[in-house]
Design an enzyme around this catalytic site. Sequence first.
Site, mmCIF file in Angstrom:
data_model
loop_
_atom_site.group_PDB
_atom_site.id
_atom_site.type_symbol
_atom_site.label_atom_id
_atom_site.label_comp_id
_atom_site.label_asym_id
_atom_site.label_seq_id
_atom_site.Cartn_x
_atom_site.Cartn_y
_atom_site.Cartn_z
ATOM 1 N N GLY A 176 0.976 -1.154 0.142
ATOM 2 C CA GLY A 176 0.073 0.115 0.113
ATOM 3 C C GLY A 176 0.912 1.367 0.082
ATOM 4 O O GLY A 176 2.191 1.343 0.014
ATOM 5 N N GLY A 177 0.085 2.399 0.207
ATOM 6 C CA GLY A 177 0.993 3.644 0.059
ATOM 7 C C GLY A 177 1.829 3.874 1.302
ATOM 8 O O GLY A 177 2.889 4.555 1.110
ATOM 9 N N PHE A 178 1.597 3.279 2.394
ATOM 10 C CA PHE A 178 2.046 3.393 3.778
ATOM 11 C C PHE A 178 3.302 2.241 3.725
ATOM 12 O O PHE A 178 4.002 2.438 4.756
ATOM 13 C CB PHE A 178 1.417 3.279 4.782
ATOM 14 C CG PHE A 178 1.754 4.420 5.947
ATOM 15 C CD1 PHE A 178 1.739 3.835 7.291
ATOM 16 C CD2 PHE A 178 1.944 5.530 5.600
ATOM 17 C CE1 PHE A 178 2.138 4.534 8.269
ATOM 18 C CE2 PHE A 178 2.379 6.444 6.826
ATOM 19 C CZ PHE A 178 2.413 5.678 7.990
ATOM 20 N N GLY A 179 3.411 1.170 2.928
ATOM 21 C CA GLY A 179 4.362 0.204 2.792
ATOM 22 C C GLY A 179 4.007 -0.915 2.531
ATOM 23 O O GLY A 179 2.993 -1.386 2.216
ATOM 24 N N VAL A 181 3.519 -5.439 3.134
ATOM 25 C CA VAL A 181 3.374 -6.259 4.437
ATOM 26 C C VAL A 181 3.650 -7.961 3.914
ATOM 27 O O VAL A 181 3.333 -8.054 2.947
ATOM 28 C CB VAL A 181 1.672 -6.465 4.516
ATOM 29 C CG1 VAL A 181 1.266 -7.450 5.660
ATOM 30 C CG2 VAL A 181 1.034 -5.125 5.073
ATOM 31 N N LYS A 194 4.143 -5.419 8.939
ATOM 32 C CA LYS A 194 3.895 -4.344 8.041
ATOM 33 C C LYS A 194 5.146 -3.365 8.386
ATOM 34 O O LYS A 194 5.432 -3.005 9.339
ATOM 35 C CB LYS A 194 2.665 -3.545 8.470
ATOM 36 C CG LYS A 194 2.461 -2.482 7.938
ATOM 37 C CD LYS A 194 1.141 -1.822 8.251
ATOM 38 C CE LYS A 194 0.856 -0.563 7.523
ATOM 39 N NZ LYS A 194 -0.507 0.077 7.903
ATOM 40 N N ASP A 297 -11.008 4.406 5.034
ATOM 41 C CA ASP A 297 -10.490 3.404 4.085
ATOM 42 C C ASP A 297 -11.255 2.048 4.117
ATOM 43 O O ASP A 297 -10.569 1.147 4.053
ATOM 44 C CB ASP A 297 -9.129 3.318 3.928
ATOM 45 C CG ASP A 297 -8.634 2.828 2.640
ATOM 46 O OD1 ASP A 297 -9.219 2.935 1.823
ATOM 47 O OD2 ASP A 297 -7.328 2.388 2.418
#
Length: 317
Positions: A176-179, A181, A194, A297
């Site tokens: 995802g945009g944050f990292g 997994v 994550k 989200d």
Amino acid sequence: MSSQEEFIYIHEIPLLIRRPLCDYLDSLKVWEKLAINHFQFNKSDLLGPRSCEIRGESPSNYLLQMWSNRGNHQIIELFQVFKNANLPKAMEIIKDVVDKKFHRFIKLNEENATKPKSTEIKHEQWKIHRILSKEDGEPELIKDINDLVDQMSVPRIPFEDLQICTNNWQSTLGKGGFGCVYSGEWKKTKVAIKQLNFSENPKGGMKSSVRMIVNEMKFMNSCHHSNVLQVFAYSIDQIPCLVFELMTGGSLRTRLKTKDPKKILSWRKRFEIAKESCRGIQYLHTFQGPRHLIHNDIKPENILLDSFFPSDTTHQK
């Protein structure tokens, strides 16, 4: 344990379990720490249990009743609180009213409780900490990072250990945009790890992304609900990481699109997933933390199920 027993609420704990539990918590004098660090009460909320203690009554029993009244919490949430507070004996006392699939965490907590604590890892500088120190302009952010280490109630893991348990980050579950997994195995338990990525270029918003990482780690550390994915551990030496239980049932999206007759969700099960998802969302949106949180989200990809059919457990991520 029957499926009905799995949803026992705090006020329904049998007296034969509640009494020894409260006696144990009172003997440790941990009720105030639990109230502030795990039940999210303020110091001004603790006049009731303090009065009980002065009268020779159980402050822990009063605290459990307060927590139950505030959110109608379930026994599994209390079990998770004891796990995060590293109280394996308290977990042992209530295990008879907790689903057996969660009993393995008692042994994990016992190992963590008896493991010698190293002071070196606590003072080892985080990679982002070193970058910010060179900037000479973010003392508050550096303080927040140091405070984060002090506040985390789950074990801290060296980054090298996560590299080993993920086979050097080979098994990607999602991105995802944050990292990213990844899946792995930590302490004989299947986990999802994550990575919380950041930019080292200040022009790219590195300081802003660091602030977001610190806020997420603080929130996940203090958030305890049966329908919100729980943090098992964290790492902050190199790339910041959060370690979660692996939901091997996959996402709701994959279950809705599956053609495997054994995995197709009945309408009854879909209703249960919707209901449990609403419980998790309601908790997140009314969470009494430092600020209100809006998930923003909610989608089938972010609703995770465990591996039990047909009675999957629903979690938000």
